[in-house]
Design a protein around this motif. Structure first.
Motif, PDB file in Angstrom:
ATOM      1  N   SER A 281      57.546 -79.870 -57.716  1.00  0.00           N
ATOM      2  CA  SER A 281      56.306 -80.057 -58.486  1.00  0.00           C
ATOM      3  C   SER A 281      56.529 -79.869 -59.982  1.00  0.00           C
ATOM      4  O   SER A 281      55.723 -80.326 -60.794  1.00  0.00           O
ATOM      5  N   ALA A 282      57.631 -79.222 -60.369  1.00  0.00           N
ATOM      6  CA  ALA A 282      57.920 -79.001 -61.791  1.00  0.00           C
ATOM      7  C   ALA A 282      58.805 -80.086 -62.386  1.00  0.00           C
ATOM      8  O   ALA A 282      58.985 -80.129 -63.602  1.00  0.00           O
ATOM      9  N   TRP A 283      59.347 -80.952 -61.547  1.00  0.00           N
ATOM     10  CA  TRP A 283      60.214 -82.007 -62.054  1.00  0.00           C
ATOM     11  C   TRP A 283      59.407 -82.962 -62.933  1.00  0.00           C
ATOM     12  O   TRP A 283      58.234 -83.210 -62.697  1.00  0.00           O
ATOM     13  N   ARG A 284      60.050 -83.467 -63.973  1.00  0.00           N
ATOM     14  CA  ARG A 284      59.428 -84.395 -64.920  1.00  0.00           C
ATOM     15  C   ARG A 284      58.159 -83.800 -65.541  1.00  0.00           C
ATOM     16  O   ARG A 284      57.153 -84.490 -65.719  1.00  0.00           O
ATOM     17  N   SER A 285      58.228 -82.510 -65.818  1.00  0.00           N
ATOM     18  CA  SER A 285      57.118 -81.811 -66.485  1.00  0.00           C
ATOM     19  C   SER A 285      57.691 -81.089 -67.705  1.00  0.00           C
ATOM     20  O   SER A 285      58.870 -81.236 -68.031  1.00  0.00           O
ATOM     21  N   ALA A 286      56.850 -80.286 -68.336  1.00  0.00           N
ATOM     22  CA  ALA A 286      57.307 -79.528 -69.511  1.00  0.00           C
ATOM     23  C   ALA A 286      58.169 -78.327 -69.132  1.00  0.00           C
ATOM     24  O   ALA A 286      58.748 -77.681 -70.012  1.00  0.00           O
ATOM     25  N   VAL A 287      58.292 -78.024 -67.849  1.00  0.00           N
ATOM     26  CA  VAL A 287      58.955 -76.786 -67.414  1.00  0.00           C
ATOM     27  C   VAL A 287      60.397 -76.693 -67.892  1.00  0.00           C
ATOM     28  O   VAL A 287      60.806 -75.698 -68.489  1.00  0.00           O
ATOM     29  N   ASN A 288      61.211 -77.731 -67.626  1.00  0.00           N
ATOM     30  CA  ASN A 288      62.616 -77.649 -68.006  1.00  0.00           C
ATOM     31  C   ASN A 288      62.779 -77.623 -69.523  1.00  0.00           C
ATOM     32  O   ASN A 288      63.551 -76.827 -70.057  1.00  0.00           O
ATOM     33  N   THR A 289      62.045 -78.484 -70.215  1.00  0.00           N
ATOM     34  CA  THR A 289      62.166 -78.518 -71.675  1.00  0.00           C
ATOM     35  C   THR A 289      61.828 -77.167 -72.274  1.00  0.00           C
ATOM     36  O   THR A 289      62.567 -76.645 -73.113  1.00  0.00           O
ATOM     37  N   GLU A 290      60.715 -76.561 -71.838  1.00  0.00           N
ATOM     38  CA  GLU A 290      60.336 -75.278 -72.425  1.00  0.00           C
ATOM     39  C   GLU A 290      61.271 -74.156 -71.992  1.00  0.00           C
ATOM     40  O   GLU A 290      61.615 -73.284 -72.809  1.00  0.00           O
TER      41      GLU A 290
END
Length: 197
Positions: free
Chosen positions: A106-115
């Protein structure tokens, strides 16, 4: 500034909080990714299929003296949705690896990895005084390689037959890095990307 080794710390952004990993995160982490083959496809540990196996996976990270592990906590839900780590920090050589990262689908292609990476990079370069941060990933893991490139990292090379996968096959490890002098421009791009959405 003399470089310092990473120590347990909490790093908070707008979307996620990175906090020292503990066994208390096990239930959330199992809910986030337990038994999901795709989440664990490129993580060099066996897929945790039960809460007990997830606890063993967490314990292994906590026991690794070369690792400073963080639970990635979604600020909206307050739940841990993944893990990321510093590895092999060397204050004398002013370098540290970022790795061991996985997130719930659910976190893929979201702001999670970048942040998450922005928080880790900021802390490593600006607080710890590191001059080089690096990543390595499986040569078949194109999604990870593309994500690392989007951070502004530079491809350094490929170490052939460098690590055995849980299934017994061997991977080549693709290395990327970012240097201290490259950080200000990368930080500006990552900050702008997060602000845009």
């Amino acid at each position: 500034m003399t470089a310092k080794l990473p120590a347990p710390i909490t790093l908070t952004g707008r979307h996620v909080r990175l906090e020292p990993l503990t066994r208390a995160h096990t239930r959330d982490l199992f809910t986030a990714g337990g038994g999901d083959e795709e989440v664990w496809r490129w993580v060099p540990v066996p897929v945790p299929r039960t809460p007990e196996e997830m606890a063993d996976t967490v314990d292994a990270r906590l026991a690794d003296r070369e690792c400073t592990p963080f639970a990635v906590v979604d600020l909206g839900s307050g739940r841990a949705i993944g893990v990321t780590c510093y590895f092999d920090a060397d204050a004398a050589e002013e370098q540290v690896e970022i790795g061991g990262t996985w997130y719930a689908r659910s976190a893929w292609r979201s702001a999670v990895n970048t942040e998450s990476k922005l928080l880790l990079l900021t802390h490593a370069f600006e607080d710890l005084g590191m001059g080089r941060i690096y990543w390595k990933t499986d040569h078949l893991n194109e999604r990870s390689q593309n994500a690392i490139r989007r951070l502004g990292a530079t491809y350094e090379g490929t170490f052939r037959r460098s690590k055995q996968r849980p299934d017994g096959s061997w991977r080549d490890s693709v290395y990327f890095s970012m240097l201290g002098e490259e950080w200000p421009a990368a930080k500006a791009r990552l900050t702008e990307r997060l602000a845009a959405g």
